[in-house]
Scaffold this motif. Structure first.
Motif, short mmCIF file in Angstrom:
data_model
loop_
_atom_site.label_atom_id
_atom_site.label_comp_id
_atom_site.label_asym_id
_atom_site.label_seq_id
_atom_site.Cartn_x
_atom_site.Cartn_y
_atom_site.Cartn_z
N LEU A 85 0.83 -1.20 0.00
CA LEU A 85 0.00 0.00 0.00
C LEU A 85 0.87 1.26 0.00
CD1 LEU A 85 -2.78 1.28 0.06
CD2 LEU A 85 -2.76 1.05 2.55
N GLN A 86 1.97 1.21 0.73
CA GLN A 86 2.89 2.36 0.76
C GLN A 86 3.39 2.67 -0.65
OE1 GLN A 86 6.12 2.01 3.57
NE2 GLN A 86 7.20 3.76 2.72
N GLU A 87 3.75 1.63 -1.40
CA GLU A 87 4.21 1.85 -2.77
C GLU A 87 3.08 2.33 -3.67
OE1 GLU A 87 7.00 -0.70 -4.96
OE2 GLU A 87 7.01 -1.92 -3.13
N LEU A 88 1.93 1.70 -3.55
CA LEU A 88 0.78 2.08 -4.39
C LEU A 88 0.40 3.54 -4.17
CD1 LEU A 88 -1.57 -1.03 -4.06
CD2 LEU A 88 -0.47 -0.22 -6.15
N GLY A 89 0.43 3.97 -2.93
CA GLY A 89 0.01 5.33 -2.59
C GLY A 89 1.11 6.36 -2.69
N GLY A 90 2.34 5.92 -2.90
CA GLY A 90 3.45 6.86 -3.02
C GLY A 90 3.82 7.53 -1.71
N TRP A 91 3.52 6.88 -0.59
CA TRP A 91 3.89 7.45 0.70
C TRP A 91 5.36 7.22 0.95
CZ3 TRP A 91 -1.10 5.04 0.82
CH2 TRP A 91 -2.15 5.93 1.08
N GLU A 92 6.02 8.20 1.52
CA GLU A 92 7.45 8.09 1.78
C GLU A 92 7.75 7.24 3.02
OE1 GLU A 92 10.29 11.59 2.64
OE2 GLU A 92 10.33 11.21 0.48
N SER A 93 6.86 7.31 4.02
CA SER A 93 7.14 6.59 5.26
C SER A 93 6.05 5.58 5.57
CB SER A 93 7.25 7.57 6.43
OG SER A 93 5.98 8.08 6.76
N ALA A 94 6.47 4.52 6.25
CA ALA A 94 5.52 3.51 6.69
C ALA A 94 4.57 4.09 7.75
CB ALA A 94 6.27 2.31 7.26
N GLN A 95 5.04 5.10 8.45
CA GLN A 95 4.21 5.74 9.49
C GLN A 95 2.93 6.31 8.89
OE1 GLN A 95 6.14 8.99 11.45
NE2 GLN A 95 4.56 9.19 13.01
N MET A 96 3.02 6.89 7.71
CA MET A 96 1.83 7.45 7.05
C MET A 96 0.82 6.34 6.72
SD MET A 96 2.11 10.68 6.94
CE MET A 96 0.81 11.10 5.80
#
Length: 164
Positions: A117-128
Motif C-alpha cells: 500500500l505504501q508503494e501504491l500510494g506513493g507514501w514516503e514513510s511507513a508511518q503514514m
C-alpha cells in the motif's frame, strides 16, 4: 473523476493534471512524474478494471488531459457542483482527499500488505500508511490464539467449555 480517485488513490492534483502522455491503457498503467508528486518521486499507478473503464470513457474528449469538462481541461474539482453533489448524497464534512483515505482503507480491509500500500500510494514513510492498519486485524488472529488460556477452557464455541 471521483470513481478514478477511488480506483487509484491518486491525489486531487494528480487526477486533474493527468495527461494522456502519462497513460498506457494496453499495459493498464499510468504514472505520476516526480515533479507532480508530494514526495518528489515518480509513482507508478497500476490501473484496475474501474480505472480503465473511467479512462476509456474519456478517450477523445481532450487532446492533452484525461479529464475535461465541455472540452476544457478540468483545473478545479471542489466547486459548487462538488458541494451540491455531497448535499444530494447526504454527506457532510467530506473533502476530495477523503477519497484517497477511503481507497487506502479499502485496500487494508481487503488484505493489501502495508508495504505494498505504501508503494501504491506513493507514501514516503511507513508511518503514514500505518494510519490505515487498524482497519484490518484478521492477520493478527493466529497470533492472538497462540497464548495459553488462563481459564483452562479450550472450546469457546460452547461445546464442553467451562468458563471461570
Amino acid at each position: 473523476m471521483v470513481a478514478f480517485s477511488l480506483a487509484t488513490g491518486l491525489r486531487k492534483s494528480n487526477v486533474t493534471g493527468l495527461c494522456w502522455s502519462q497513460v498506457d491503457l494496453p499495459r493498464r498503467l499510468a504514472w505520476i512524474h516526480p515533479d507532480q508528486s508530494k514526495t518528489r518521486k515518480a509513482i507508478p499507478v497500476p490501473l484496475n478494471d474501474d480505472a480503465v473503464r473511467v479512462i476509456a470513457l474519456q478517450v477523445g474528449l481532450h487532446p492533452a488531459r484525461v479529464f475535461s469538462y465541455k472540452g476544457e481541461a478540468v483545473a478545479e474539482v471542489t466547486t459548487a457542483a462538488w458541494y451540491k453533489a455531497l448535499k444530494r448524497c447526504g454527506i457532510d464534512d467530506f473533502r476530495w482527499h477523503d477519497l484517497r483515505h477511503t481507497w487506502a482503507s479499502w485496500h487494508v480491509q481487503n488484505g493489501t500488505p502495508l508495504n505494498v500500500l505504501q508503494e501504491l500510494g506513493g507514501w514516503e514513510s511507513a508511518q503514514m500508511v500505518r494510519r490505515y492498519a487498524h482497519f484490518s486485524a484478521g492477520h493478527l488472529a493466529a497470533y492472538a490464539d497462540k497464548l495459553p488460556t488462563s481459564t483452562g477452557a479450550r472450546d469457546v464455541a460452547g461445546v464442553g467449555a467451562v468458563l471461570v
